[in-house]
Design a protein around this motif. Sequence first.
Motif, PDB file in Angstrom:
ATOM      1  N   ASN A 403       0.577  -1.241  -0.052  1.00  0.00           N
ATOM      2  CA  ASN A 403      -0.322  -0.083  -0.023  1.00  0.00           C
ATOM      3  C   ASN A 403       0.897   1.114  -0.045  1.00  0.00           C
ATOM      4  OD1 ASN A 403       1.124  -0.177   2.716  1.00  0.00           O
ATOM      5  ND2 ASN A 403      -0.981  -0.385   3.724  1.00  0.00           N
ATOM      6  N   MET A 404       2.302   0.991  -0.119  1.00  0.00           N
ATOM      7  CA  MET A 404       2.930   2.267  -0.138  1.00  0.00           C
ATOM      8  C   MET A 404       3.251   2.957  -1.729  1.00  0.00           C
ATOM      9  SD  MET A 404       6.918   2.630   1.085  1.00  0.00           S
ATOM     10  CE  MET A 404       6.428   2.282   2.790  1.00  0.00           C
ATOM     11  N   THR A 405       2.864   4.207  -1.848  1.00  0.00           N
ATOM     12  CA  THR A 405       3.379   4.880  -3.256  1.00  0.00           C
ATOM     13  C   THR A 405       4.238   5.807  -3.230  1.00  0.00           C
ATOM     14  OG1 THR A 405       1.524   6.490  -2.922  1.00  0.00           O
ATOM     15  CG2 THR A 405       0.946   4.408  -3.822  1.00  0.00           C
ATOM     16  N   ARG A 406       4.976   6.257  -4.191  1.00  0.00           N
ATOM     17  CA  ARG A 406       5.826   7.244  -4.100  1.00  0.00           C
ATOM     18  C   ARG A 406       5.254   8.671  -3.768  1.00  0.00           C
ATOM     19  NH1 ARG A 406      11.080   7.996  -6.193  1.00  0.00           N
ATOM     20  NH2 ARG A 406      10.969   5.970  -6.945  1.00  0.00           N
ATOM     21  N   ASP A 407       3.990   8.883  -4.324  1.00  0.00           N
ATOM     22  CA  ASP A 407       3.455  10.092  -4.075  1.00  0.00           C
ATOM     23  C   ASP A 407       3.159  10.449  -2.432  1.00  0.00           C
ATOM     24  OD1 ASP A 407       2.043  12.553  -4.877  1.00  0.00           O
ATOM     25  OD2 ASP A 407       0.328  11.631  -4.045  1.00  0.00           O
ATOM     26  N   THR A 408       2.703   9.049  -1.684  1.00  0.00           N
ATOM     27  CA  THR A 408       2.717   9.147  -0.207  1.00  0.00           C
ATOM     28  C   THR A 408       3.829   9.577   0.402  1.00  0.00           C
ATOM     29  OG1 THR A 408       0.711   7.629  -0.431  1.00  0.00           O
ATOM     30  CG2 THR A 408       1.882   8.036   1.721  1.00  0.00           C
ATOM     31  N   ASN A 409       4.825   8.997  -0.081  1.00  0.00           N
ATOM     32  CA  ASN A 409       6.193   9.013   0.437  1.00  0.00           C
ATOM     33  C   ASN A 409       6.502  10.498   0.244  1.00  0.00           C
ATOM     34  OD1 ASN A 409       6.428   6.370   1.005  1.00  0.00           O
ATOM     35  ND2 ASN A 409       7.718   5.924  -0.647  1.00  0.00           N
ATOM     36  N   LYS A 410       6.480  11.158  -0.736  1.00  0.00           N
ATOM     37  CA  LYS A 410       6.754  12.601  -0.861  1.00  0.00           C
ATOM     38  C   LYS A 410       5.895  13.238  -0.139  1.00  0.00           C
ATOM     39  CE  LYS A 410       8.221  12.684  -6.066  1.00  0.00           C
ATOM     40  NZ  LYS A 410       7.968  13.149  -7.214  1.00  0.00           N
ATOM     41  N   LYS A 411       4.811  13.209   0.071  1.00  0.00           N
ATOM     42  CA  LYS A 411       4.103  13.823   1.180  1.00  0.00           C
ATOM     43  C   LYS A 411       4.537  13.725   2.703  1.00  0.00           C
ATOM     44  CE  LYS A 411      -0.572  13.442  -1.410  1.00  0.00           C
ATOM     45  NZ  LYS A 411      -1.967  13.090  -1.369  1.00  0.00           N
ATOM     46  N   ILE A 412       5.051  12.577   2.769  1.00  0.00           N
ATOM     47  CA  ILE A 412       5.654  12.348   4.120  1.00  0.00           C
ATOM     48  C   ILE A 412       6.914  13.293   4.346  1.00  0.00           C
ATOM     49  CG2 ILE A 412       6.914  10.772   5.617  1.00  0.00           C
ATOM     50  CD1 ILE A 412       4.819   8.628   4.589  1.00  0.00           C
ATOM     51  N   GLN A 413       7.708  13.262   3.293  1.00  0.00           N
ATOM     52  CA  GLN A 413       8.909  14.060   3.275  1.00  0.00           C
ATOM     53  C   GLN A 413       8.703  15.505   3.323  1.00  0.00           C
ATOM     54  OE1 GLN A 413      10.657  12.347  -0.238  1.00  0.00           O
ATOM     55  NE2 GLN A 413      12.209  11.098   0.916  1.00  0.00           N
ATOM     56  N   ASP A 427      12.150  13.092  -2.805  1.00  0.00           N
ATOM     57  CA  ASP A 427      12.138  12.383  -3.999  1.00  0.00           C
ATOM     58  C   ASP A 427      11.257  11.095  -3.950  1.00  0.00           C
ATOM     59  OD1 ASP A 427      13.496  10.985  -2.008  1.00  0.00           O
ATOM     60  OD2 ASP A 427      15.501  10.995  -2.859  1.00  0.00           O
ATOM     61  N   GLY A 428      10.390  10.748  -2.888  1.00  0.00           N
ATOM     62  CA  GLY A 428       9.788   9.876  -2.452  1.00  0.00           C
ATOM     63  C   GLY A 428      10.449   8.458  -2.102  1.00  0.00           C
ATOM     64  N   SER A 429      11.985   8.677  -1.901  1.00  0.00           N
ATOM     65  CA  SER A 429      12.357   7.571  -1.349  1.00  0.00           C
ATOM     66  C   SER A 429      12.784   7.519   0.079  1.00  0.00           C
ATOM     67  CB  SER A 429      14.004   7.420  -2.263  1.00  0.00           C
ATOM     68  OG  SER A 429      14.749   6.500  -1.704  1.00  0.00           O
ATOM     69  N   ASP A 446       4.667  12.105  20.808  1.00  0.00           N
ATOM     70  CA  ASP A 446       3.997  10.900  21.405  1.00  0.00           C
ATOM     71  C   ASP A 446       3.361   9.794  20.870  1.00  0.00           C
ATOM     72  OD1 ASP A 446       5.284  11.712  23.772  1.00  0.00           O
ATOM     73  OD2 ASP A 446       3.442  13.218  24.171  1.00  0.00           O
ATOM     74  N   LEU A 447       3.745   9.476  19.500  1.00  0.00           N
ATOM     75  CA  LEU A 447       3.002   8.476  18.580  1.00  0.00           C
ATOM     76  C   LEU A 447       4.178   7.179  18.814  1.00  0.00           C
ATOM     77  CD1 LEU A 447       2.730  10.664  15.509  1.00  0.00           C
ATOM     78  CD2 LEU A 447       1.001   9.947  17.148  1.00  0.00           C
ATOM     79  N   PRO A 448       3.584   6.064  18.391  1.00  0.00           N
ATOM     80  CA  PRO A 448       4.190   4.906  18.301  1.00  0.00           C
ATOM     81  C   PRO A 448       5.400   4.922  17.383  1.00  0.00           C
ATOM     82  CG  PRO A 448       2.124   4.397  18.201  1.00  0.00           C
ATOM     83  CD  PRO A 448       2.130   5.770  18.066  1.00  0.00           C
ATOM     84  N   THR A 449       6.429   4.266  17.754  1.00  0.00           N
ATOM     85  CA  THR A 449       7.668   4.211  16.904  1.00  0.00           C
ATOM     86  C   THR A 449       7.746   2.745  16.400  1.00  0.00           C
ATOM     87  OG1 THR A 449       9.066   3.896  18.793  1.00  0.00           O
ATOM     88  CG2 THR A 449       8.719   5.961  18.297  1.00  0.00           C
ATOM     89  N   GLY A 450       8.684   2.719  15.439  1.00  0.00           N
ATOM     90  CA  GLY A 450       8.989   1.395  14.682  1.00  0.00           C
ATOM     91  C   GLY A 450       8.297   0.998  13.388  1.00  0.00           C
ATOM     92  N   GLY A 451       7.624   1.939  12.670  1.00  0.00           N
ATOM     93  CA  GLY A 451       7.106   2.058  11.374  1.00  0.00           C
ATOM     94  C   GLY A 451       6.418   3.144  11.054  1.00  0.00           C
ATOM     95  N   LEU A 452       6.138   3.404   9.873  1.00  0.00           N
ATOM     96  CA  LEU A 452       5.378   4.411   9.149  1.00  0.00           C
ATOM     97  C   LEU A 452       3.845   3.862   9.580  1.00  0.00           C
ATOM     98  CD1 LEU A 452       6.899   4.821   5.800  1.00  0.00           C
ATOM     99  CD2 LEU A 452       7.318   6.286   7.660  1.00  0.00           C
ATOM    100  N   THR A 453       3.455   4.456  10.921  1.00  0.00           N
ATOM    101  CA  THR A 453       1.951   3.967  11.178  1.00  0.00           C
ATOM    102  C   THR A 453       1.108   4.671  10.519  1.00  0.00           C
ATOM    103  OG1 THR A 453       1.966   5.117  13.185  1.00  0.00           O
ATOM    104  CG2 THR A 453       2.869   3.182  13.370  1.00  0.00           C
TER     105      THR A 453
END
Length: 463
Positions: A403-413, A427-429, A446-453
């Motif tokens: 369910n991961m896309t480059r566009d979502t990754n860019k939004k996160i960055q 760059d979405g990487s 104060d969010l859970p750590t260990g992944g892109l939740t």
Amino acid sequence: MLNKSYASAAILSLLIPVSQAADTDRVDATDTLPDAKPGECYSKVIVPAVFETVTEEVLVKPETSTVEIIPATFDVQEKEVLVKEAYTKLVAVPAVYRTETEEVEVSPARNEWVTRLDRRGIPASPALLAAAKTNGVDLDVAQPNQCFSEFYIPAKFETTEKEVLVKEEAEQITVAEAQYEQTEETVMVKASTKDKVLTEAEYEVIEEQVMVEPAKAVWKKGTGPITRIDNSTGDIMCLVQIPAKYKTIKKTVLKSAAAIQEVEVPAESIVVPVSRLVSDSTADRTTLPAEFSKVEVTNKVADAAFIWRNAEVAGEGTATGNTICLKEIPAVFTSVKKQVIDTPATVREEKVPAEYKTVQVKNVSAEAEEKRTIIPAVFDTVEREEKKSSERLEWRRVLCETNMTRDTNKKIQQVLKDAGYYNGPIDGSIGRGTLASVEKYQKDNDLPTGGLTIQMLEKMGIM
């Protein structure tokens, strides 16, 4: 490569040895797998412990009291103290003299035979007078201003001294002053009293440590040997024990309480010099003898001898050329001033009154008192964190390969960059820099750590 990098990050929590987890108070809620839907991915994540900041009042200075000493009050009165006794003073009043003038005869009146009656006449010689008397001239019956021709022998005189009273006998009075002896007399000017002395309370400052944050364990990235899941990951998670945090505060504690001591204040006196009469004034009388002055007095001791003839009577023989005339010479007087007592010397008595000195005497009207004031205790407010729930290990829905896309990754960055967590390219990487920024963002929020939740994505507003 994109999906493999994320997959390695999503399973980091599974790489932690079971022995480390057992050393913390973390709750493991991963025994049961979540009920996932098709296409959803879950990962074991660390849900941070929940802390609540609470405030606590800490006593830094106990309740104390101050003591104020109200001093004693006095009534001031005046007292007359005798410093010199009364006495009788004798004052000598000297005699009063008056000056009188007395005419003293220094040369008595006489008849003298002279050669002429005018100013050019000189005294006739005794020989002339004796010759005149021998020749029948009765000199004793001759009349003044009667002239005879004569051979003149002058008369002889002698000068004697005569005492003349110039100051009568008087009395002199000498007054001796009264005699005193100097003594001292002690006079009380302030009565004895009782005073109260305050001994201040003593305090000391001590330091006390107050826990503001309890000990906890957190997961941090580390390096070291790990069990690899696939060839795309080499990251590990280490459980680090963070010690409790303390705050050192200073407290003032009572070392010794205040105390009141009653002190005896002695009476106050002053020494006053006093003159006491030893002997009264006296008068000593001395007689002053009269004073006399000596004057010279001329007296005739021998008469002149003449051979005389009455100048108006013609006679025989040849005139000698000497003429004698009986000239009347008045007495000679001199004025002598003398002092005569008009008022005799006396002694006058004067009453000298006693001398007093006014001194101030203090009498206690109110004793000293003490007044106490309560000073309330002082507290300091200290903030500390109190744990409400422990850290948990749970299964949470995360982004994964499906369910991961480059566009979502860019939004996160982009969100991370706008928030100041990421400074790399958009760059979405999802690489190590992005994952490190993600972990810091999760911890700060104060969010859970260990992944892109999914919970993080919802926080970012991406989903």
